[in-house]
Design a protein around this motif. Structure first.
Motif, mmCIF file in Angstrom:
data_model
loop_
_atom_site.group_PDB
_atom_site.id
_atom_site.type_symbol
_atom_site.label_atom_id
_atom_site.label_comp_id
_atom_site.label_asym_id
_atom_site.label_seq_id
_atom_site.Cartn_x
_atom_site.Cartn_y
_atom_site.Cartn_z
ATOM 1 N N TYR A 197 0.823 -1.210 0.000
ATOM 2 C CA TYR A 197 0.000 0.000 0.000
ATOM 3 C C TYR A 197 0.862 1.266 0.000
ATOM 4 O O TYR A 197 0.375 2.345 -0.347
ATOM 5 N N ASP A 201 3.416 3.438 -6.769
ATOM 6 C CA ASP A 201 2.358 3.231 -7.757
ATOM 7 C C ASP A 201 1.137 2.510 -7.178
ATOM 8 O O ASP A 201 0.294 2.003 -7.923
ATOM 9 N N ALA A 202 1.031 2.493 -5.857
ATOM 10 C CA ALA A 202 -0.037 1.712 -5.229
ATOM 11 C C ALA A 202 -1.427 2.194 -5.612
ATOM 12 O O ALA A 202 -2.351 1.399 -5.795
ATOM 13 N N PHE A 203 -1.599 3.510 -5.752
ATOM 14 C CA PHE A 203 -2.939 4.030 -6.031
ATOM 15 C C PHE A 203 -3.396 3.716 -7.453
ATOM 16 O O PHE A 203 -4.590 3.567 -7.700
ATOM 17 N N THR A 204 -2.470 3.600 -8.383
ATOM 18 C CA THR A 204 -2.854 3.247 -9.753
ATOM 19 C C THR A 204 -2.865 1.740 -9.960
ATOM 20 O O THR A 204 -3.696 1.212 -10.698
ATOM 21 N N GLY A 206 -2.926 -0.638 -7.327
ATOM 22 C CA GLY A 206 -3.654 -1.350 -6.290
ATOM 23 C C GLY A 206 -2.706 -2.159 -5.423
ATOM 24 O O GLY A 206 -1.539 -2.375 -5.777
ATOM 25 N N LYS A 264 -9.240 -2.518 -1.238
ATOM 26 C CA LYS A 264 -8.619 -1.777 -2.336
ATOM 27 C C LYS A 264 -8.905 -0.272 -2.279
ATOM 28 O O LYS A 264 -8.482 0.469 -3.168
ATOM 29 N N THR A 265 -9.629 0.143 -1.251
ATOM 30 C CA THR A 265 -9.959 1.570 -1.118
ATOM 31 C C THR A 265 -9.223 2.114 0.097
ATOM 32 O O THR A 265 -9.570 1.796 1.242
ATOM 33 N N LEU A 267 -6.025 5.194 1.656
ATOM 34 C CA LEU A 267 -5.380 6.497 1.589
ATOM 35 C C LEU A 267 -4.183 6.458 2.528
ATOM 36 O O LEU A 267 -4.247 5.834 3.587
ATOM 37 N N GLN A 269 -2.183 8.951 4.780
ATOM 38 C CA GLN A 269 -2.265 10.308 5.327
ATOM 39 C C GLN A 269 -1.371 10.404 6.563
ATOM 40 O O GLN A 269 -1.542 9.627 7.511
ATOM 41 N N LYS A 285 -14.271 6.970 1.531
ATOM 42 C CA LYS A 285 -13.076 7.765 1.256
ATOM 43 C C LYS A 285 -13.483 9.112 0.647
ATOM 44 O O LYS A 285 -12.886 10.155 0.964
#
Length: 322
Positions: A197, A201-204, A206, A264-265, A267, A269, A285
Motif C-alpha cells: 500500500y 504506484d499503489a494508487f494506480t 492497487g 482496495k480503497t 489512503l 495520510q 473515502k
C-alpha cells in the motif's frame, strides 16, 4: 458453511463484556403492557439464565421461570443486535431501553448521539442506508429483510466489534481486546500485502495479493506478503505498515463507530494507512475527503478537512472501546 444468526463462525448475541444480554435488563419485562412508558426492569445478578451463549438477568423468580419455560418467546430477535442494522445486513449494538414489539418479536435499536434507529425503522419515507429502498419502506419490509439476512448468516461484517455492547472503557478496543478488521479466516486486509500500500504506484496499481505461505502475526491478525523481502520489511517495523485503527473504516472511527472495508480503497495520510468502506455506491473515502460534507454523527454540520477527521479518529480509537 452458512450458519443462521451468525457473525463469524458462531451464532452471537449482543452482550456486554460481562456476557449480559440486554445489559442486564429483564427480557420478560419488555413484553409488559406498560413497558413502553415504564421502561424495562433491571434484572438481579442472582436471578439468571443462560440462553444462546448469553446470560439473562431477571427481576423476580417468577419472571425467570417464565423465561425458562419459553426462552425463544422472550429473547430479543437477531441476537439483540440493532434490528435496523440487521435489516441492512449489518450488526451494531443497541440502547437496551430503545425497543419495539413487532409481530411478537422484541426488536432492539441503536440510540445514541442523536441517532435513534427506531425512528429510521418506523419512517417509511426514509431511504435505507445500504442503498436499497431509496423511497423508503414500511417496517414489515424492514423486518422481512432482517429475518432474511439473519437466517442466511453469517452477517458479512467480519469484525464482531459492531455488536459488542459497551461497558467498561478500554483503549483501542472493541470488546475486551484491541481488535483488527479481519476476514473469518483471521486475515487482515483480506490477504493483501500491507507493505504494498506504501509503494509509489499503489494508487494506480492497487495493493498486491499476499501469499498463503508468507505470513506474519501482528496484533491478533495474520498478514500475508507478496515476497519474502516484503515480509522481512514488515517484521522489522510492523507498526509502520499495519493499517491505522485496526484496519476498520477510518471515516467510521472518526465518528466513533466501526465498520468493515474494501481492501482496495485506501489512503496514506500523515504516514498512516487508512482503509475505507466502499460498496453499494457508498465510498467513505469520498466522504473523508469532502470538506463540505456534514458528518453522519451530527457533528461538523458544515463539514471539515481530513486532518480534523484523522484527529477525531485517533481520539476515539485511543479512548475506546468504540
Amino acid at each position: 458453511m452458512s450458519k443462521a444468526g451468525g457473525i463469524g463462525d458462531l451464532p452471537k448475541v449482543c452482550v456486554t463484556k460481562e456476557g449480559l444480554a440486554l445489559s442486564g435488563y429483564d427480557p420478560t419485562s419488555y413484553f409488559d403492557e406498560d413497558a413502553f412508558t415504564r421502561g424495562p426492569l433491571p434484572g438481579k445478578a442472582d436471578l439468571t439464565a443462560e440462553h444462546a451463549t448469553a446470560t439473562y438477568q431477571f427481576a423476580t423468580p417468577e419472571r425467570q421461570e417464565r423465561f425458562l419455560a419459553s426462552p425463544e418467546k422472550f429473547a430479543p430477535a437477531f441476537g439483540g443486535f440493532c434490528a435496523k442494522a440487521v435489516s441492512e445486513n449489518d450488526v451494531y449494538w443497541v440502547n437496551p431501553k430503545t425497543f419495539l414489539i413487532q409481530d411478537g418479536n422484541l426488536l432492539m435499536f441503536y440510540d445514541e448521539d442523536s441517532i435513534n434507529t427506531k425512528d429510521f425503522w418506523l419512517d417509511d419515507k426514509r431511504p435505507w442506508d445500504d442503498g436499497n429502498h431509496k423511497d423508503g419502506s414500511d417496517s414489515a419490509t424492514r423486518l422481512a429483510a432482517a429475518e432474511k439476512h439473519w437466517q442466511a448468516g453469517p452477517i458479512p461484517v467480519q469484525q464482531e466489534g459492531g455488536g459488542v455492547q459497551p461497558s467498561e472503557s478500554k483503549a483501542g478496543g472493541i470488546g475486551d481486546l484491541p481488535k483488527v478488521c479481519v476476514t473469518k479466516e483471521g486475515l487482515a486486509l483480506s490477504g493483501y500485502d500491507p507493505t504494498s500500500y506504501f509503494d509509489e504506484d499503489a494508487f494506480t496499481r492497487g495493493p498486491l495479493p499476499g501469499k498463503a505461505d508468507l505470513t506474519a502475526e501482528h496484533a491478533t491478525a495474520t498478514y500475508q506478503f507478496a515476497t519474502p523481502e516484503r515480509q522481512e520489511r514488515f517484521l522489522a517495523s510492523p507498526e509502520k505498515f499495519a493499517p491505522a485503527f485496526g484496519g476498520f473504516c477510518a471515516k467510521a472511527v472518526s465518528e466513533n463507530d466501526v465498520y468493515w472495508v474494501n481492501p482496495k480503497t485506501f489512503l496514506i495520510q500523515d504516514g498512516n494507512l487508512l482503509m475505507f468502506y466502499d460498496e453499494d455506491s457508498i465510498n467513505t473515502k469520498d466522504f473523508w475527503l469532502d470538506d463540505k460534507r456534514p458528518w453522519d454523527d451530527g457533528n461538523h454540520k458544515d463539514g471539515s478537512d481530513s486532518a480534523t477527521r484523522l484527529a477525531a479518529a485517533e481520539k476515539h480509537w485511543q479512548a475506546g472501546p468504540i
